[in-house]
Design a protein around this motif. Structure first.
Motif, PDB file in Angstrom:
ATOM      1  N   ALA A 103      48.923  71.301  63.655  1.00 30.66           N
ATOM      2  CA  ALA A 103      49.439  69.998  63.220  1.00 30.66           C
ATOM      3  C   ALA A 103      50.848  70.174  62.652  1.00 30.66           C
ATOM      4  O   ALA A 103      51.222  71.262  62.238  1.00 30.66           O
ATOM      5  CB  ALA A 103      48.523  69.416  62.151  1.00 30.66           C
ATOM      6  N   CYS A 104      51.620  69.074  62.673  1.00 34.23           N
ATOM      7  CA  CYS A 104      52.978  69.078  62.117  1.00 34.23           C
ATOM      8  C   CYS A 104      53.154  67.792  61.299  1.00 34.23           C
ATOM      9  O   CYS A 104      52.455  66.814  61.535  1.00 34.23           O
ATOM     10  CB  CYS A 104      54.017  69.071  63.228  1.00 34.23           C
ATOM     11  N   PRO A 105      54.135  67.776  60.403  1.00 34.08           N
ATOM     12  CA  PRO A 105      54.380  66.542  59.632  1.00 34.08           C
ATOM     13  C   PRO A 105      55.025  65.470  60.500  1.00 34.08           C
ATOM     14  O   PRO A 105      54.866  64.279  60.265  1.00 34.08           O
ATOM     15  CB  PRO A 105      55.353  66.994  58.541  1.00 34.08           C
ATOM     16  N   VAL A 106      55.796  65.937  61.512  1.00 35.18           N
ATOM     17  CA  VAL A 106      56.459  65.039  62.461  1.00 35.18           C
ATOM     18  C   VAL A 106      56.137  65.609  63.832  1.00 35.18           C
ATOM     19  O   VAL A 106      55.808  66.792  63.941  1.00 35.18           O
ATOM     20  CB  VAL A 106      57.994  65.080  62.301  1.00 35.18           C
ATOM     21  N   TYR A 107      56.257  64.802  64.882  1.00 35.58           N
ATOM     22  CA  TYR A 107      56.120  65.362  66.223  1.00 35.58           C
ATOM     23  C   TYR A 107      57.429  65.153  66.976  1.00 35.58           C
ATOM     24  O   TYR A 107      57.826  64.026  67.267  1.00 35.58           O
ATOM     25  CB  TYR A 107      54.907  64.774  66.951  1.00 35.58           C
ATOM     26  N   CYS A 108      58.088  66.291  67.245  1.00 43.22           N
ATOM     27  CA  CYS A 108      59.382  66.258  67.916  1.00 43.22           C
ATOM     28  C   CYS A 108      59.131  65.951  69.385  1.00 43.22           C
ATOM     29  O   CYS A 108      58.232  66.530  70.004  1.00 43.22           O
ATOM     30  CB  CYS A 108      60.071  67.614  67.779  1.00 43.22           C
ATOM     31  N   ARG A 109      59.949  65.078  69.946  1.00 46.21           N
ATOM     32  CA  ARG A 109      59.688  64.617  71.315  1.00 46.21           C
ATOM     33  C   ARG A 109      59.948  65.694  72.361  1.00 46.21           C
ATOM     34  O   ARG A 109      59.514  65.568  73.508  1.00 46.21           O
ATOM     35  CB  ARG A 109      60.533  63.370  71.656  1.00 46.21           C
ATOM     36  N   PHE A 110      60.649  66.767  71.970  1.00 46.41           N
ATOM     37  CA  PHE A 110      60.996  67.845  72.908  1.00 46.41           C
ATOM     38  C   PHE A 110      60.121  69.058  72.689  1.00 46.41           C
ATOM     39  O   PHE A 110      60.376  70.115  73.247  1.00 46.41           O
ATOM     40  CB  PHE A 110      62.468  68.244  72.696  1.00 46.41           C
ATOM     41  N   CYS A 111      59.071  68.936  71.853  1.00 44.34           N
ATOM     42  CA  CYS A 111      58.291  70.112  71.430  1.00 44.34           C
ATOM     43  C   CYS A 111      57.793  70.942  72.614  1.00 44.34           C
ATOM     44  O   CYS A 111      57.213  70.409  73.555  1.00 44.34           O
ATOM     45  CB  CYS A 111      57.097  69.648  70.613  1.00 44.34           C
ATOM     46  N   PHE A 112      57.985  72.244  72.531  1.00 44.86           N
ATOM     47  CA  PHE A 112      57.563  73.150  73.609  1.00 44.86           C
ATOM     48  C   PHE A 112      56.057  73.318  73.650  1.00 44.86           C
ATOM     49  O   PHE A 112      55.508  73.712  74.671  1.00 44.86           O
ATOM     50  CB  PHE A 112      58.285  74.499  73.493  1.00 44.86           C
ATOM     51  N   ARG A 116      49.687  70.883  73.155  1.00 42.63           N
ATOM     52  CA  ARG A 116      48.631  71.370  72.256  1.00 42.63           C
ATOM     53  C   ARG A 116      48.750  70.864  70.827  1.00 42.63           C
ATOM     54  O   ARG A 116      47.740  70.650  70.165  1.00 42.63           O
ATOM     55  CB  ARG A 116      48.634  72.908  72.246  1.00 42.63           C
ATOM     56  N   VAL A 117      49.992  70.703  70.325  1.00 49.66           N
ATOM     57  CA  VAL A 117      50.090  70.314  68.913  1.00 49.66           C
ATOM     58  C   VAL A 117      49.706  68.846  68.722  1.00 49.66           C
ATOM     59  O   VAL A 117      49.935  68.009  69.588  1.00 49.66           O
ATOM     60  CB  VAL A 117      51.494  70.567  68.291  1.00 49.66           C
ATOM     61  N   GLY A 118      49.069  68.593  67.586  1.00 56.00           N
ATOM     62  CA  GLY A 118      48.715  67.221  67.226  1.00 56.00           C
ATOM     63  C   GLY A 118      47.683  66.599  68.139  1.00 56.00           C
ATOM     64  O   GLY A 118      47.539  65.391  68.201  1.00 56.00           O
ATOM     65  N   GLY A 149      53.031  77.530  64.642  1.00 54.59           N
ATOM     66  CA  GLY A 149      52.009  76.506  64.922  1.00 54.59           C
ATOM     67  C   GLY A 149      52.383  75.681  66.142  1.00 54.59           C
ATOM     68  O   GLY A 149      52.834  76.228  67.134  1.00 54.59           O
ATOM     69  N   GLY A 150      52.358  74.393  65.864  1.00 55.58           N
ATOM     70  CA  GLY A 150      52.262  73.574  64.663  1.00 55.58           C
ATOM     71  C   GLY A 150      53.178  74.067  63.536  1.00 55.58           C
ATOM     72  O   GLY A 150      54.088  74.835  63.758  1.00 55.58           O
ATOM     73  N   ASP A 151      52.944  73.510  62.365  1.00 54.53           N
ATOM     74  CA  ASP A 151      53.754  73.902  61.209  1.00 54.53           C
ATOM     75  C   ASP A 151      52.854  74.556  60.173  1.00 54.53           C
ATOM     76  O   ASP A 151      52.020  73.890  59.555  1.00 54.53           O
ATOM     77  CB  ASP A 151      54.459  72.671  60.629  1.00 54.53           C
ATOM     78  N   SER A 180      59.055  76.867  60.136  1.00 50.20           N
ATOM     79  CA  SER A 180      58.656  75.541  59.645  1.00 50.20           C
ATOM     80  C   SER A 180      59.755  74.496  59.804  1.00 50.20           C
ATOM     81  O   SER A 180      60.944  74.796  59.694  1.00 50.20           O
ATOM     82  CB  SER A 180      58.291  75.649  58.158  1.00 50.20           C
ATOM     83  N   ARG A 181      59.329  73.275  60.036  1.00 47.29           N
ATOM     84  CA  ARG A 181      60.245  72.123  60.060  1.00 47.29           C
ATOM     85  C   ARG A 181      60.104  71.329  58.767  1.00 47.29           C
ATOM     86  O   ARG A 181      60.857  70.389  58.521  1.00 47.29           O
ATOM     87  CB  ARG A 181      59.885  71.239  61.264  1.00 47.29           C
ATOM     88  N   ILE A 182      59.131  71.685  57.936  1.00 44.82           N
ATOM     89  CA  ILE A 182      58.840  70.882  56.738  1.00 44.82           C
ATOM     90  C   ILE A 182      60.020  70.765  55.768  1.00 44.82           C
ATOM     91  O   ILE A 182      60.238  69.685  55.212  1.00 44.82           O
ATOM     92  CB  ILE A 182      57.539  71.395  56.062  1.00 44.82           C
ATOM     93  N   VAL A 212      63.764  78.080  59.326  1.00 40.76           N
ATOM     94  CA  VAL A 212      63.740  76.616  59.221  1.00 40.76           C
ATOM     95  C   VAL A 212      64.246  76.021  60.531  1.00 40.76           C
ATOM     96  O   VAL A 212      65.311  76.418  61.024  1.00 40.76           O
ATOM     97  CB  VAL A 212      64.650  76.129  58.063  1.00 40.76           C
ATOM     98  N   HIS A 213      63.487  75.087  61.077  1.00 41.97           N
ATOM     99  CA  HIS A 213      63.880  74.411  62.319  1.00 41.97           C
ATOM    100  C   HIS A 213      64.750  73.204  61.943  1.00 41.97           C
ATOM    101  O   HIS A 213      64.264  72.256  61.333  1.00 41.97           O
ATOM    102  CB  HIS A 213      62.590  74.004  63.048  1.00 41.97           C
ATOM    103  N   VAL A 214      66.040  73.261  62.280  1.00 42.41           N
ATOM    104  CA  VAL A 214      67.006  72.196  61.975  1.00 42.41           C
ATOM    105  C   VAL A 214      67.884  71.975  63.201  1.00 42.41           C
ATOM    106  O   VAL A 214      68.430  72.937  63.741  1.00 42.41           O
ATOM    107  CB  VAL A 214      67.969  72.579  60.820  1.00 42.41           C
TER     108      VAL A 214
HETATM  109  S1  SF4 Z   1      55.662  72.631  66.640  1.00 46.33           S
HETATM  110 FE1  SF4 Z   1      57.789  72.475  65.949  1.00 46.33          FE
HETATM  111  S2  SF4 Z   1      58.869  71.501  67.671  1.00 46.33           S
HETATM  112 FE2  SF4 Z   1      56.668  71.106  67.946  1.00 46.33          FE
HETATM  113  S3  SF4 Z   1      56.326  69.118  66.975  1.00 46.33           S
HETATM  114 FE3  SF4 Z   1      55.854  70.714  65.483  1.00 46.33          FE
HETATM  115  S4  SF4 Z   1      57.761  70.897  64.298  1.00 46.33           S
HETATM  116 FE4  SF4 Z   1      58.307  69.871  66.217  1.00 46.33          FE
END
Ligand code: SF4
Ligand SMILES: *Cc1c(COP(=O)(O)O)cnc(C)c1O
Length: 345
Positions: A103-112, A116-118, A149-151, A180-182, A212-214
């Motif tokens: 799981a992540c706090p946000v879901y990035c639209r380009f996530c690799f 699977r995440v979320g 993860g996820g985060d 982490s992106r948090i 940190v993912h920025v």
């Molecule tokens: S795993 Fe990383 S890139 Fe993918 S949605 Fe979560 S924070 Fe964004």
């Protein structure tokens, strides 16, 4: 007044004025396929008046995600083929990924890992963590565990402290690295307790690093900078990872501002990732030639401390490699202004 909450559906996004009601049906279709989450911190950074806003582009679902382009796949970097036990990806001799939570706090639209995440798969169970750590313990050639993860910071401070205690007890491990992106996506989660939990237990030989993912300088808001300062002040060495994204940061000015801001905030730029072939993300991918051109310009403008390495994760799980630009070609070297000088190595 109730505390603002994370927006998780087309309806939430329309009610917040972030997407047009006319797009509701297409966005519902996208949301049925890929998770949606926009934290109040991130929504607050968006400029609703700008149709090309680089923050909105990263997080708001778009009908373009329904289009798959050639070569895209659900597992672009071959995680499955390199997963010996659930939650572990082992691709390099000396290090493994551990994915305790998808799981992540946000879901990035380009996530690799968007396939699977979320997607409702919860955190690893105690028994699964046990099996993953058993795999690491049994392999003395492993020196680094990359918790991702996820985060992984979604686990919360107590579970992170417990995980680090377990990792520090594995004698051959030298480094634990969290990705982490948090810090930018939900900075309030980086409490003093979280920063303290990320410090290795007293007396442990394990070094803990945080990546940190920025992707854009505006993500380094005042609350994000304060969160980053809490981590740096706790003694954690910080590095960054940035995904090169069309319409977000594919300009030399934006990348220059981002890299400078990272260094100013005690984060050493680490990787600039060429986007992976995740499904429905073609609208985000520049060409490698464009990425190399941007890197060449950064070389002429920025301190060495602020230079990331531009990498491509070879599809299918063959690992990350730098994709240039190259400055030396056997009998000549090119300077940052593009002039060639003879130099035989
Ligand atoms: S795993 Fe990383 S890139 Fe993918 S949605 Fe979560 S924070 Fe964004
Ligand atoms: C990205 C990745 C790593 C980390 O690579 P570094 O180059 O050390 O940052 C490790 N294992 C796997 C499976 C990866 O995908």
């Amino acid at each position: 007044m109730s505390r603002p909450t994370t927006l998780r559906s087309a309806g939430d996004l329309i009610a917040a004025g972030l997407i047009d009601a006319a797009d509701a049906a297409a966005i519902q279709q996208v949301a049925a396929r890929y998770a949606v989450a926009v934290t109040p911190a991130v929504a607050g950074l968006m400029d609703a008046a700008d149709p090309d806003d680089p923050i909105a582009r990263q997080y708001l679902p778009s009908p373009a995600e329904l289009t798959s382009t050639a070569g895209e796949r659900n597992d672009p970097i071959g995680d499955a083929a390199h997963s010996p036990v659930k939650g572990v990806v082992h691709r390099y001799p000396d290090r493994v990924l551990l994915t305790p939570v998808l799981a992540c706090p946000v879901y990035c639209r380009f996530c690799f890992r968007r396939a699977r995440v979320g997607q409702g798969e919860s955190a690893l169970s105690e028994a699964e963590i046990e099996a993953a750590l058993g795999y690491v313990s049994a392999r003395p050639e492993l020196r680094e565990v990359i918790v991702t993860g996820g985060d992984p910071l979604m686990l919360g401070a107590p579970r992170i402290a417990a995980l680090l205690a377990r990792l520090s007890a594995i004698p051959h491990l030298e480094v634990a690295r969290f990705h982490s992106r948090i810090p930018v996506a939900d900075p309030d989660r980086i409490t003093e307790a979280m920063a303290a939990a990320l410090r290795p237990p007293p007396g442990a030989a394990l070094a803990v690093w945080l990546a940190v993912h920025v992707n854009h300088p505006r993500e380094l808001s005042a609350p994000a900078r304060a969160a980053i300062a809490r981590l740096a002040d706790a003694g954690l060495p910080l590095v960054s990872q940035t995904v090169l994204l069309k319409g977000v940061n594919d300009s030399v000015g934006v990348l220059e501002d981002l890299m400078r801001a990272l260094v100013r905030n005690r984060i050493r730029p680490y990787y600039l990732h060429h986007p992976d072939l995740a499904p429905g993300t073609g609208h985000f991918r520049p060409t490698v030639a464009e990425g190399r051109h941007l890197m060449r310009q950064l070389r002429g403008r920025l301190s060495g401390l602020a230079q990331p390495t531009y990498v491509l994760d070879i599809p299918g799980g063959l690992g990350k490699v730098p994709v240039g630009p190259d400055y030396w070609d056997g009998d000549g070297v090119t300077d940052s202004r593009g002039r060639r000088h003879p130099y035989r190595g």
